[in-house]
Structure formats: structure tokens, C-alpha cells
Design a protein around this motif. Structure first.
Motif, PDB file in Angstrom:
ATOM      1  N   GLU A  34     -26.687 -12.426  -1.629  1.00  0.00           N
ATOM      2  CA  GLU A  34     -27.449 -13.676  -2.392  1.00  0.00           C
ATOM      3  C   GLU A  34     -27.613 -14.749  -1.160  1.00  0.00           C
ATOM      4  O   GLU A  34     -28.180 -15.738  -1.529  1.00  0.00           O
ATOM      5  CB  GLU A  34     -26.560 -14.224  -3.499  1.00  0.00           C
ATOM      6  CG  GLU A  34     -26.199 -13.022  -4.605  1.00  0.00           C
ATOM      7  CD  GLU A  34     -27.448 -12.807  -5.205  1.00  0.00           C
ATOM      8  OE1 GLU A  34     -28.380 -13.682  -5.352  1.00  0.00           O
ATOM      9  OE2 GLU A  34     -27.698 -11.605  -5.361  1.00  0.00           O
ATOM     10  N   ASP A  71     -17.305 -15.279   7.470  1.00  0.00           N
ATOM     11  CA  ASP A  71     -16.602 -14.990   6.439  1.00  0.00           C
ATOM     12  C   ASP A  71     -16.382 -13.555   6.334  1.00  0.00           C
ATOM     13  O   ASP A  71     -15.743 -13.152   5.261  1.00  0.00           O
ATOM     14  CB  ASP A  71     -17.200 -15.410   4.990  1.00  0.00           C
ATOM     15  CG  ASP A  71     -17.101 -17.178   5.006  1.00  0.00           C
ATOM     16  OD1 ASP A  71     -16.321 -17.591   5.565  1.00  0.00           O
ATOM     17  OD2 ASP A  71     -18.214 -17.463   4.373  1.00  0.00           O
ATOM     18  N   ARG A 101     -15.118  -8.400   0.619  1.00  0.00           N
ATOM     19  CA  ARG A 101     -14.659  -7.124   0.312  1.00  0.00           C
ATOM     20  C   ARG A 101     -14.299  -6.339   1.673  1.00  0.00           C
ATOM     21  O   ARG A 101     -14.895  -6.415   2.589  1.00  0.00           O
ATOM     22  CB  ARG A 101     -15.898  -6.152  -0.118  1.00  0.00           C
ATOM     23  CG  ARG A 101     -15.697  -4.682  -0.600  1.00  0.00           C
ATOM     24  CD  ARG A 101     -17.115  -4.162  -0.860  1.00  0.00           C
ATOM     25  NE  ARG A 101     -17.014  -2.545  -0.816  1.00  0.00           N
ATOM     26  CZ  ARG A 101     -18.009  -1.983  -0.959  1.00  0.00           C
ATOM     27  NH1 ARG A 101     -19.399  -2.281  -1.159  1.00  0.00           N
ATOM     28  NH2 ARG A 101     -18.084  -0.757  -0.961  1.00  0.00           N
ATOM     29  N   ARG A 110     -23.200 -14.024   6.701  1.00  0.00           N
ATOM     30  CA  ARG A 110     -22.645 -14.369   5.642  1.00  0.00           C
ATOM     31  C   ARG A 110     -22.240 -13.183   5.003  1.00  0.00           C
ATOM     32  O   ARG A 110     -23.104 -12.340   4.610  1.00  0.00           O
ATOM     33  CB  ARG A 110     -23.233 -15.254   4.545  1.00  0.00           C
ATOM     34  CG  ARG A 110     -22.051 -15.882   3.208  1.00  0.00           C
ATOM     35  CD  ARG A 110     -22.708 -16.998   2.430  1.00  0.00           C
ATOM     36  NE  ARG A 110     -22.942 -18.088   3.220  1.00  0.00           N
ATOM     37  CZ  ARG A 110     -22.185 -19.090   3.161  1.00  0.00           C
ATOM     38  NH1 ARG A 110     -20.901 -18.798   2.781  1.00  0.00           N
ATOM     39  NH2 ARG A 110     -22.541 -20.422   3.852  1.00  0.00           N
ATOM     40  N   PHE A 111     -20.979 -12.754   4.676  1.00  0.00           N
ATOM     41  CA  PHE A 111     -20.433 -11.674   4.453  1.00  0.00           C
ATOM     42  C   PHE A 111     -19.576 -11.750   2.997  1.00  0.00           C
ATOM     43  O   PHE A 111     -19.084 -13.106   2.749  1.00  0.00           O
ATOM     44  CB  PHE A 111     -19.572 -11.132   5.309  1.00  0.00           C
ATOM     45  CG  PHE A 111     -20.158 -10.532   6.680  1.00  0.00           C
ATOM     46  CD1 PHE A 111     -20.707  -9.267   6.811  1.00  0.00           C
ATOM     47  CD2 PHE A 111     -20.469 -11.342   7.571  1.00  0.00           C
ATOM     48  CE1 PHE A 111     -21.138  -8.727   7.942  1.00  0.00           C
ATOM     49  CE2 PHE A 111     -20.956 -11.276   8.795  1.00  0.00           C
ATOM     50  CZ  PHE A 111     -21.475  -9.827   9.114  1.00  0.00           C
ATOM     51  N   LEU A 112     -19.637 -10.821   2.376  1.00  0.00           N
ATOM     52  CA  LEU A 112     -18.794 -10.600   1.135  1.00  0.00           C
ATOM     53  C   LEU A 112     -17.136 -10.452   1.680  1.00  0.00           C
ATOM     54  O   LEU A 112     -16.961 -10.086   2.569  1.00  0.00           O
ATOM     55  CB  LEU A 112     -19.127  -9.465   0.078  1.00  0.00           C
ATOM     56  CG  LEU A 112     -20.472  -9.616  -0.160  1.00  0.00           C
ATOM     57  CD1 LEU A 112     -21.038  -8.276  -1.087  1.00  0.00           C
ATOM     58  CD2 LEU A 112     -21.105 -10.699  -1.243  1.00  0.00           C
ATOM     59  N   ASP A 140     -23.680 -10.439   2.358  1.00  0.00           N
ATOM     60  CA  ASP A 140     -23.769 -11.173   1.024  1.00  0.00           C
ATOM     61  C   ASP A 140     -25.215 -11.125   0.512  1.00  0.00           C
ATOM     62  O   ASP A 140     -26.179 -11.690   1.512  1.00  0.00           O
ATOM     63  CB  ASP A 140     -23.326 -12.568   1.024  1.00  0.00           C
ATOM     64  CG  ASP A 140     -23.720 -13.258  -0.249  1.00  0.00           C
ATOM     65  OD1 ASP A 140     -24.318 -12.907  -1.251  1.00  0.00           O
ATOM     66  OD2 ASP A 140     -22.764 -14.197  -0.195  1.00  0.00           O
ATOM     67  N   TRP A 161     -19.670  -6.372   4.805  1.00  0.00           N
ATOM     68  CA  TRP A 161     -20.668  -6.178   3.732  1.00  0.00           C
ATOM     69  C   TRP A 161     -21.313  -7.400   3.600  1.00  0.00           C
ATOM     70  O   TRP A 161     -20.806  -8.451   3.181  1.00  0.00           O
ATOM     71  CB  TRP A 161     -20.149  -5.777   2.257  1.00  0.00           C
ATOM     72  CG  TRP A 161     -18.923  -4.604   2.257  1.00  0.00           C
ATOM     73  CD1 TRP A 161     -17.664  -4.899   2.562  1.00  0.00           C
ATOM     74  CD2 TRP A 161     -19.360  -3.399   2.628  1.00  0.00           C
ATOM     75  NE1 TRP A 161     -17.049  -3.461   2.747  1.00  0.00           N
ATOM     76  CE2 TRP A 161     -17.978  -2.605   2.674  1.00  0.00           C
ATOM     77  CE3 TRP A 161     -20.172  -2.436   2.498  1.00  0.00           C
ATOM     78  CZ2 TRP A 161     -17.871  -1.129   2.627  1.00  0.00           C
ATOM     79  CZ3 TRP A 161     -20.296  -1.074   2.657  1.00  0.00           C
ATOM     80  CH2 TRP A 161     -18.913  -0.256   2.541  1.00  0.00           C
TER      81      TRP A 161
END
Length: 234
Positions: free
Chosen positions: A212, A136, A28, A24-26, A210, A208
Motif C-alpha cells: 500500500e 521499518d 511481518r 517501506r516494509f511490513l 508494504d 516484506w
């Protein structure tokens, strides 16, 4: 100064050992110049007689979204999915120990973190589906190779892929290499306009992580050196 305490050694070791498959990515974005730096460094991978067999397709924005939409549509339709098969066998056709146990462990460890039970087929389908959304990530990489190249060049390709992942870590980025894309190679070939002489190798999410996301807390085990090494000195 011992080798282990040399800052340059520590930096390389940290980039290698901190590499994990992030799921899971941000949102950004990753600047294009950073991507070019990573690929330029990765291209120093060795290849037999300097053949450099890798071809890279970097997707972002609408191109990435369009690729994901087409593959997800096929994946979610059982009839369509059945019509798409891999061109090459990534995994053994008959599993045996210790590979079967390792495979099962990483799968159930991931599903356990996500609360997906062994009988939850819909949950497993949904999680596997995220492969085709590049988890993502803002950047999706798809790799191809000329069909004329043989097994040795695929070994070279693996070193190139590892270089990408390590160079990304050195810049604070994360990745997830993905063989899942090979099932839908015909869609990928069409979307990218690949020549018939090109074969899809795999995909990779890059971005980047994630911090969380519970799935990103997964740490896989590695066998000790003594389990896979024989030292021969006489």
C-alpha cells in the motif's frame, strides 16, 4: 524449447527484474532459517582466489531498534551529523552527464510520489532519515570487510550483495541496499563491536514490501542494451 521459455530461466529472470529498492516494509518477521538460506545461496558469489571477503551482521528486534535510535539521534543533530563522515567516496566528487541526470530523475520521481517539493528541506530530511530506520523492515543487514582487502574484493562484494537481493526476491522478500549508513560508520563499529581492521561497506533493509506504500510504486528506468554495449566480432 527456447531459452526464454525455459521455466528455470524465467524464474531467474523474474527474481532479477523484479528486484527494486523498497522503502517501506511490513512489520511481518522473517524466519531465521529463511535468512540463513538466503545467505548460504548468496555465498556462492565468485571472489578472487575464493577469498570470500564478506562479513554480515544481521540485526532484528531490540538490536535493530538500538542501532536505529543511535544513528537517528546523530542524524537529527546538525552538530553531531557534521562530525560523522564517510570513509570512502561512493559517488563521484564531480557529477557529469548522464549520471547527474539519472540521479536527479530518481530523486525527484521519489519525492514526487511522496509529495515532497524541491524546497521542502524538512521533508527531504525526514525521508532520508527513514534509511536509518531500515524503512521499518524487520531485518537490517550491515556489511563489513577487512581493510587489508583491495578494490577487487569490493567488486566481489557487489556480486555477493546482488546474490542476497536476488535470493530474497526468489522467496517473495524485498530489499533496499543502502550506502547511507556509511556516514555513521563509527556508531556502527561501536554497536557491533567491530575490530579496527574491519570497515563498514553498506547496509541493507530486508523484509516484506508494504503493497500500500506509494513509495514502493517507484520503478526506475534502465538504459537499453544498445546504449551501454559494444559487440566486437572481428
Amino acid at each position: 524449447m527456447s531459452a526464454a521459455s525455459d521455466p528455470s530461466v524465467q524464474a531467474v529472470d523474474a527474481a532479477i527484474t523484479s528486484r527494486r529498492s523498497i522503502r517501506r516494509f511490513l512489520p511481518r518477521p522473517v524466519p531465521r532459517d529463511v535468512l540463513e538460506q538466503i545467505l548460504r545461496v548468496a555465498a556462492r558469489a565468485p571472489s578472487g582466489t575464493n577469498t570470500q571477503p564478506w562479513q554480515v551482521h544481521v540485526l532484528s528486534g531490540e538490536a535493530l531498534q538500538r542501532m536505529s535510535r543511535r544513528i537517528v539521534q546523530a542524524y537529527d543533530d546538525p552538530a553531531q551529523a557534521a562530525a560523522h563522515t564517510e570513509e570512502y567516496a561512493y559517488y563521484p566528487r564531480q557529477w557529469q552527464s548522464p549520471y547527474l541526470e539519472r540521479r536527479r530523475k530518481v530523486g525527484w520521481d521519489l519525492y514526487g510520489l511522496l509529495g515532497i517539493a524541491k524546497t521542502d528541506k524538512a521533508g527531504m530530511h525526514a525521508q532520508h532519515r527513514r534509511n536509518f530506520l531500515f524503512f521499518d523492515a524487520p531485518v537490517g543487514l550491515l556489511f563489513s570487510i577487512d581493510r587489508v582487502m583491495e578494490q577487487g574484493s569490493w567488486l566481489d562484494y557487489g556480486m555477493f550483495l546482488q546474490n542476497i537481493m536476488v535470493a530474497a526476491r526468489a522467496r517473495g522478500l524485498d530489499t533496499c541496499p543502502q550506502a547511507a549508513f556509511t556516514q555513521f560508520h563509527r556508531i556502527i563499529e561501536e554497536e557491533l563491536g567491530l575490530r579496527p581492521t574491519q570497515q563498514v561497506v553498506c547496509g541493507m533493509s530486508l523484509g516484506w514490501a508494504d503493497p500500500e506504500a506509494v513509495e514502493n510504486t517507484l520503478h526506475t528506468q534502465r538504459a537499453d542494451v544498445a546504449e551501454f554495449t559494444t559487440f566486437v566480432d572481428r
